[in-house]
Every structure is written in structure tokens, then in C-alpha cells.
Design a protein around this motif. Sequence first.
Motif, PDB file in Angstrom:
ATOM      1  N   VAL A  56     -31.713   9.396  27.373  1.00  0.00           N
ATOM      2  CA  VAL A  56     -32.464  10.161  28.368  1.00  0.00           C
ATOM      3  C   VAL A  56     -33.951  10.083  28.024  1.00  0.00           C
ATOM      4  N   CYS A  57     -34.755   9.581  28.967  1.00  0.00           N
ATOM      5  CA  CYS A  57     -36.203   9.496  28.740  1.00  0.00           C
ATOM      6  C   CYS A  57     -36.832  10.841  29.091  1.00  0.00           C
ATOM      7  N   VAL A  58     -37.458  11.453  28.112  1.00  0.00           N
ATOM      8  CA  VAL A  58     -38.066  12.771  28.337  1.00  0.00           C
ATOM      9  C   VAL A  58     -39.546  12.701  27.996  1.00  0.00           C
ATOM     10  N   LYS A  59     -40.352  13.256  28.859  1.00  0.00           N
ATOM     11  CA  LYS A  59     -41.795  13.163  28.653  1.00  0.00           C
ATOM     12  C   LYS A  59     -42.383  14.522  28.283  1.00  0.00           C
ATOM     13  N   TYR A  60     -43.320  14.498  27.351  1.00  0.00           N
ATOM     14  CA  TYR A  60     -44.045  15.700  26.940  1.00  0.00           C
ATOM     15  C   TYR A  60     -45.325  15.755  27.768  1.00  0.00           C
ATOM     16  N   GLY A  75     -61.816   9.277  30.349  1.00  0.00           N
ATOM     17  CA  GLY A  75     -61.051   9.299  31.600  1.00  0.00           C
ATOM     18  C   GLY A  75     -59.558   9.457  31.386  1.00  0.00           C
ATOM     19  N   THR A  76     -59.121   9.559  30.134  1.00  0.00           N
ATOM     20  CA  THR A  76     -57.689   9.732  29.861  1.00  0.00           C
ATOM     21  C   THR A  76     -57.364  11.228  29.850  1.00  0.00           C
ATOM     22  N   VAL A  77     -56.077  11.511  29.986  1.00  0.00           N
ATOM     23  CA  VAL A  77     -55.652  12.908  29.941  1.00  0.00           C
ATOM     24  C   VAL A  77     -55.834  13.428  28.521  1.00  0.00           C
ATOM     25  N   LEU A 116     -38.950  18.374  35.175  1.00  0.00           N
ATOM     26  CA  LEU A 116     -38.043  17.514  35.944  1.00  0.00           C
ATOM     27  C   LEU A 116     -37.139  16.684  35.042  1.00  0.00           C
ATOM     28  N   ASP A 117     -37.543  16.484  33.785  1.00  0.00           N
ATOM     29  CA  ASP A 117     -36.697  15.728  32.856  1.00  0.00           C
ATOM     30  C   ASP A 117     -35.534  16.565  32.329  1.00  0.00           C
ATOM     31  N   GLU A 118     -35.671  17.892  32.440  1.00  0.00           N
ATOM     32  CA  GLU A 118     -34.553  18.752  32.019  1.00  0.00           C
ATOM     33  C   GLU A 118     -33.317  18.453  32.871  1.00  0.00           C
ATOM     34  N   THR A 121     -38.651   9.996  23.603  1.00  0.00           N
ATOM     35  CA  THR A 121     -39.977  10.221  24.161  1.00  0.00           C
ATOM     36  C   THR A 121     -40.975   9.261  23.543  1.00  0.00           C
ATOM     37  N   VAL A 122     -41.989   8.908  24.340  1.00  0.00           N
ATOM     38  CA  VAL A 122     -43.133   8.145  23.848  1.00  0.00           C
ATOM     39  C   VAL A 122     -44.336   9.051  24.014  1.00  0.00           C
ATOM     40  N   GLY A 123     -45.009   9.342  22.934  1.00  0.00           N
ATOM     41  CA  GLY A 123     -46.165  10.230  23.048  1.00  0.00           C
ATOM     42  C   GLY A 123     -46.694  10.645  21.693  1.00  0.00           C
ATOM     43  N   GLY A 183     -53.593   5.996  26.211  1.00  0.00           N
ATOM     44  CA  GLY A 183     -54.190   5.417  27.414  1.00  0.00           C
ATOM     45  C   GLY A 183     -53.307   4.410  28.125  1.00  0.00           C
ATOM     46  N   SER A 184     -52.031   4.291  27.692  1.00  0.00           N
ATOM     47  CA  SER A 184     -51.100   3.371  28.377  1.00  0.00           C
ATOM     48  C   SER A 184     -50.951   3.769  29.839  1.00  0.00           C
ATOM     49  N   ASP A 185     -50.835   2.787  30.711  1.00  0.00           N
ATOM     50  CA  ASP A 185     -50.465   3.088  32.092  1.00  0.00           C
ATOM     51  C   ASP A 185     -48.950   2.899  32.208  1.00  0.00           C
ATOM     52  N   VAL A 186     -48.451   2.887  33.437  1.00  0.00           N
ATOM     53  CA  VAL A 186     -46.990   2.822  33.592  1.00  0.00           C
ATOM     54  C   VAL A 186     -46.428   1.513  33.036  1.00  0.00           C
ATOM     55  N   MET A 187     -47.225   0.420  33.090  1.00  0.00           N
ATOM     56  CA  MET A 187     -46.741  -0.857  32.560  1.00  0.00           C
ATOM     57  C   MET A 187     -46.587  -0.775  31.034  1.00  0.00           C
ATOM     58  N   ALA A 218     -39.736  12.133  38.470  1.00  0.00           N
ATOM     59  CA  ALA A 218     -41.179  11.920  38.286  1.00  0.00           C
ATOM     60  C   ALA A 218     -41.605  12.814  37.146  1.00  0.00           C
ATOM     61  N   SER A 219     -42.680  12.448  36.490  1.00  0.00           N
ATOM     62  CA  SER A 219     -43.191  13.363  35.478  1.00  0.00           C
ATOM     63  C   SER A 219     -44.055  14.397  36.193  1.00  0.00           C
ATOM     64  N   THR A 220     -44.209  15.558  35.597  1.00  0.00           N
ATOM     65  CA  THR A 220     -45.004  16.591  36.276  1.00  0.00           C
ATOM     66  C   THR A 220     -46.504  16.411  36.025  1.00  0.00           C
ATOM     67  N   ALA A 227     -46.713  11.884  37.684  1.00  0.00           N
ATOM     68  CA  ALA A 227     -46.053  12.032  38.983  1.00  0.00           C
ATOM     69  C   ALA A 227     -45.978  10.748  39.817  1.00  0.00           C
ATOM     70  N   MET A 228     -45.944   9.577  39.148  1.00  0.00           N
ATOM     71  CA  MET A 228     -45.844   8.340  39.920  1.00  0.00           C
ATOM     72  C   MET A 228     -44.416   8.101  40.400  1.00  0.00           C
ATOM     73  N   GLY A 229     -43.458   8.472  39.577  1.00  0.00           N
ATOM     74  CA  GLY A 229     -42.058   8.310  39.968  1.00  0.00           C
ATOM     75  C   GLY A 229     -41.592   6.863  39.974  1.00  0.00           C
ATOM     76  N   VAL A 230     -42.361   5.982  39.377  1.00  0.00           N
ATOM     77  CA  VAL A 230     -41.993   4.559  39.418  1.00  0.00           C
ATOM     78  C   VAL A 230     -41.454   4.051  38.087  1.00  0.00           C
ATOM     79  N   LEU A 231     -41.649   4.829  37.059  1.00  0.00           N
ATOM     80  CA  LEU A 231     -41.283   4.323  35.734  1.00  0.00           C
ATOM     81  C   LEU A 231     -39.820   3.871  35.637  1.00  0.00           C
ATOM     82  N   PRO A 232     -38.859   4.632  36.154  1.00  0.00           N
ATOM     83  CA  PRO A 232     -37.462   4.180  36.046  1.00  0.00           C
ATOM     84  C   PRO A 232     -37.242   2.789  36.640  1.00  0.00           C
TER      85      PRO A 232
HETATM   86  C1  LIG Z   1     -49.209   8.497  24.614  1.00  0.00           C
HETATM   87  C2  LIG Z   1     -49.489   8.397  26.074  1.00  0.00           C
HETATM   88  C3  LIG Z   1     -50.796   8.385  26.492  1.00  0.00           C
HETATM   89  C4  LIG Z   1     -51.097   8.291  27.842  1.00  0.00           C
HETATM   90  N1  LIG Z   1     -52.384   8.308  28.222  1.00  0.00           N
HETATM   91  C5  LIG Z   1     -52.692   8.266  29.513  1.00  0.00           C
HETATM   92  C6  LIG Z   1     -54.016   8.306  29.936  1.00  0.00           C
HETATM   93  O1  LIG Z   1     -54.896   8.362  29.106  1.00  0.00           O
HETATM   94  N2  LIG Z   1     -54.308   8.295  31.247  1.00  0.00           N
HETATM   95  C7  LIG Z   1     -53.328   8.263  32.165  1.00  0.00           C
HETATM   96  O2  LIG Z   1     -53.619   8.268  33.350  1.00  0.00           O
HETATM   97  N3  LIG Z   1     -52.035   8.222  31.794  1.00  0.00           N
HETATM   98  C8  LIG Z   1     -51.716   8.227  30.490  1.00  0.00           C
HETATM   99  N4  LIG Z   1     -50.418   8.217  30.106  1.00  0.00           N
HETATM  100  C9  LIG Z   1     -49.444   8.401  31.117  1.00  0.00           C
HETATM  101  C10 LIG Z   1     -48.782   7.164  31.549  1.00  0.00           C
HETATM  102  O3  LIG Z   1     -49.652   6.295  32.193  1.00  0.00           O
HETATM  103  C11 LIG Z   1     -47.724   7.578  32.531  1.00  0.00           C
HETATM  104  O4  LIG Z   1     -47.180   8.752  32.128  1.00  0.00           O
HETATM  105  C12 LIG Z   1     -46.617   6.572  32.540  1.00  0.00           C
HETATM  106  O5  LIG Z   1     -47.141   5.414  33.063  1.00  0.00           O
HETATM  107  C13 LIG Z   1     -45.446   7.012  33.349  1.00  0.00           C
HETATM  108  O6  LIG Z   1     -45.848   7.388  34.614  1.00  0.00           O
HETATM  109  P1  LIG Z   1     -45.566   8.853  35.068  1.00  0.00           P
HETATM  110  O7  LIG Z   1     -45.938   9.792  34.033  1.00  0.00           O
HETATM  111  O8  LIG Z   1     -46.184   9.034  36.392  1.00  0.00           O
HETATM  112  O9  LIG Z   1     -44.026   8.782  35.111  1.00  0.00           O
HETATM  113  P2  LIG Z   1     -43.040   8.779  36.305  1.00  0.00           P
HETATM  114  O10 LIG Z   1     -42.893   7.406  36.792  1.00  0.00           O
HETATM  115  O11 LIG Z   1     -43.382   9.851  37.286  1.00  0.00           O
HETATM  116  O12 LIG Z   1     -41.822   9.264  35.414  1.00  0.00           O
HETATM  117  C14 LIG Z   1     -40.485   9.165  35.739  1.00  0.00           C
HETATM  118  C15 LIG Z   1     -39.671   9.425  34.517  1.00  0.00           C
HETATM  119  O13 LIG Z   1     -39.942   8.457  33.517  1.00  0.00           O
HETATM  120  C16 LIG Z   1     -39.733   9.040  32.233  1.00  0.00           C
HETATM  121  N5  LIG Z   1     -40.975   8.955  31.443  1.00  0.00           N
HETATM  122  C17 LIG Z   1     -42.239   8.787  31.884  1.00  0.00           C
HETATM  123  N6  LIG Z   1     -43.087   8.727  30.854  1.00  0.00           N
HETATM  124  C18 LIG Z   1     -42.356   8.884  29.734  1.00  0.00           C
HETATM  125  C19 LIG Z   1     -42.659   8.938  28.355  1.00  0.00           C
HETATM  126  N7  LIG Z   1     -43.895   8.816  27.890  1.00  0.00           N
HETATM  127  N8  LIG Z   1     -41.652   9.115  27.475  1.00  0.00           N
HETATM  128  C20 LIG Z   1     -40.379   9.238  27.919  1.00  0.00           C
HETATM  129  N9  LIG Z   1     -40.042   9.202  29.208  1.00  0.00           N
HETATM  130  C21 LIG Z   1     -41.004   9.029  30.105  1.00  0.00           C
HETATM  131  C22 LIG Z   1     -39.302  10.451  32.470  1.00  0.00           C
HETATM  132  O14 LIG Z   1     -37.909  10.500  32.525  1.00  0.00           O
HETATM  133  C23 LIG Z   1     -39.893  10.736  33.842  1.00  0.00           C
HETATM  134  O15 LIG Z   1     -39.245  11.775  34.519  1.00  0.00           O
HETATM  135  C24 LIG Z   1     -50.065   8.246  28.789  1.00  0.00           C
HETATM  136  C25 LIG Z   1     -48.739   8.247  28.366  1.00  0.00           C
HETATM  137  C26 LIG Z   1     -48.442   8.314  27.024  1.00  0.00           C
HETATM  138  C27 LIG Z   1     -47.023   8.289  26.596  1.00  0.00           C
END
Ligand SMILES: Cc1cc2nc3c(=O)[nH]c(=O)nc-3n(C[C@H](O)[C@H](O)[C@H](O)COP(=O)(O)OP(=O)(O)OC[C@H]3O[C@@H](n4cnc5c(N)ncnc54)[C@H](O)[C@@H]3O)c2cc1C
Length: 262
Positions: free
Chosen positions: A7-11, A25-27, A39-41, A64-66, A95-99, A122-124, A127-132
Motif C-alpha cells: 500500500v503506497c501511503v503518502k505523508y 518553489g517546493t513544498v 485518502l490513503d487510509e 512511503t517515499v518522503g 523536489g521530485s515530481d510525479v515522474m 489522490a494525495s491531499t 492531488a494529481m491522482g495520476v501516480l497509480p
Molecule cells: C520527498 C518528496 C519531495 C517532494 N517535493 C516536492 C516539491 O518540492 N514540489 C512539488 O510540487 N512536489 C513535491 N513532491 C510531491 C510529488 O511531486 C508528488 O507528490 C508526486 O508526484 C505524486 O503526486 P501526487 O502527490 O499528486 O499524488 P497522486 O497522484 O495524487 O497520488 C495518488 C496516490 O499515490 C500514492 N503516493 C503519492 N505519492 C506518494 C509517496 N511519496 N509515497 C507513497 N505513496 C505515494 C498514494 O497512494 C496516493 O494516494 C515531493 C514528493 C516527495 C516524496
Amino acid sequence: MSLRIVVCVKYVPDAAGERRFAGDGTVDREGVDGLLSELDEYAVEQALRIAEGSDGEVDVTVLTVGPEDAREAVSKGLRMGADRGVHVEDGGVHGSDVMGTSLVLAAAVEKAGFDLVLCGMASTDGAMGVLPAVLAERLGVPQVTLLSEVSAGGGAVSGRRDGDRASERVEAPLPAVVSVTDQSGEARYPSFKGIMAAKKKPVVEWDLDDLGLDADGVGLAGAFTEVVEAVERPARTKGEIVTDEGDGGLKVAAFLAGRKFI
Ligand SMILES: Cc1cc2nc3c(=O)[nH]c(=O)nc-3n(C[C@H](O)[C@H](O)[C@H](O)COP(=O)(O)OP(=O)(O)OC[C@H]3O[C@@H](n4cnc5c(N)ncnc54)[C@H](O)[C@@H]3O)c2cc1C
């Protein structure tokens, strides 16, 4: 037959607290209160329900990755009932993006071993919802996204996807990646037994080296997208108060007309 669920869980930063951007410009994740993305719960809950409803052996790993604090997301999953945890932490991920995030998650999922990957819808925060979907593509397995009902067994995962006008029944052979919606079933609160048991559950920590990944492919260095500027929304100003002295309706109409709403 045994089933390995990851289960992928995001902090994420707590939406109820103060959230801000760092200078690049990063979070800003340092010193900000965070928690397991709500939403990961639902994804953790579905994994536990599959395990509870199975005759065979089911192993649930939360991943989790974080940064350092992100370990709390893993701990919460363990308190809810998952068997083990994986925390990928490496300064290069900043600073990783979704890729980049999906690249790290795919390597970690492969290393952990999986039959089924469960994600939230989607993460809260991002919130892209594309990662899966990207994760499934990287792993070369089917994706079944946005399920409101999930079951797994007999070498397949199936469920229901609800749209505006119709509901679909979908099925895919395992291994597969699935994302679940907030309609899939209320997530449980950790019980006292679960909280005590979680303390003894194994959590492995991996960095990019452990996953055989090059820092150039992730983080700000490997990002396909760049936040060029992040500007805070201006504070809300006090609205105009219309005092009704028998002509309230006219005053409201004049106010709206002045802004070309009517
Ligand atoms: C260490 C770190 C630093 C980051 N820094 C930045 C930044 O500086 N600027 C920025 O804009 N974004 C940053 N991100 C966010 C990152 O770009 C997005 O979170 C990621 O691309 C996934 O997109 P999303 O969060 O919209 O996930 P969604 O596509 O909305 O997520 C869908 C699901 O994917 C899973 N998921 C997503 N992310 C993770 C995770 N990290 N670990 C486990 N499960 C996951 C969860 O199950 C989630 O519900 C960072 C992320 C990490 C981990």
C-alpha cells in the motif's frame, strides 16, 4: 496461496495547520505538522479487508517515499494493522515530481515484492491522482483506478468504478495496481492492541543506492516539471456589509450589478 499487497501511503502537510512553500518553489515539509494522507487510509483499509476475508496468507506492506517525518505515515499504517513497513528516504528525492516519485516507488515496490499495489485516489497535497497510473506503467502491470469496491483472489483483482452516469465492473489479472476512492469503505481507527503490536513490526529504510537509482533521475535534477513561481493567495479582505433599511434588496442588486454579476 499467499498474496503480497503493497500500500503506497503518502505523508502530507496537515491541511488544518500552516502550509507554506520553501524559497525554491517546493513544498516546505520541514517543521510543518504532517500526517498520513487521509485518502490513503482508504487504501490501507481495503488491504486489511482483503487480508481478513482471505483463506490464504496475505502480507500487507505500507510504503512511503518522503523525508524523515514521513515515517509517521508508515507507523499509522502499521497501527491500523499492516504487517510491515518500508520508508524510502534520501535527500536526492527532494523536489521530485510525479515522474521521479513514481520511479522511486516502482523500484521500492519491485524490491519489496508484490502481487497487488493499492493507492489512494489522490494525495491531499499534490492531488494529481495520476501516480497509480504512472506506477503501473513503470511496473508493466495492469491498472484499475478509482474503485469504490475492491476484492482480490484467484489470481485477479476486481471491483466497481462509479461514474456520473454509470457504474462499471472491472477486473484485471494480478499483479496489478489499484487506486481506491473515499467511497470504498470507512477506514478503521487503530485499536489499543494495534498500537501496541505496531511497535514490534519491522520497518526497513532504503535510500536511492539500495534501490539502484541514480540521483540524476529523481528530485529537482530529474523533474520534468518545475514550479517557476509560488505566490501565496492574498489574505481575504473584510466583505462589504449591506444594512437593510427596507432597501436591502436594491443595495444587493446594485452591488452585484457594479461587479457585472447581473
Ligand atoms: C520527498 C518528496 C519531495 C517532494 N517535493 C516536492 C516539491 O518540492 N514540489 C512539488 O510540487 N512536489 C513535491 N513532491 C510531491 C510529488 O511531486 C508528488 O507528490 C508526486 O508526484 C505524486 O503526486 P501526487 O502527490 O499528486 O499524488 P497522486 O497522484 O495524487 O497520488 C495518488 C496516490 O499515490 C500514492 N503516493 C503519492 N505519492 C506518494 C509517496 N511519496 N509515497 C507513497 N505513496 C505515494 C498514494 O497512494 C496516493 O494516494 C515531493 C514528493 C516527495 C516524496
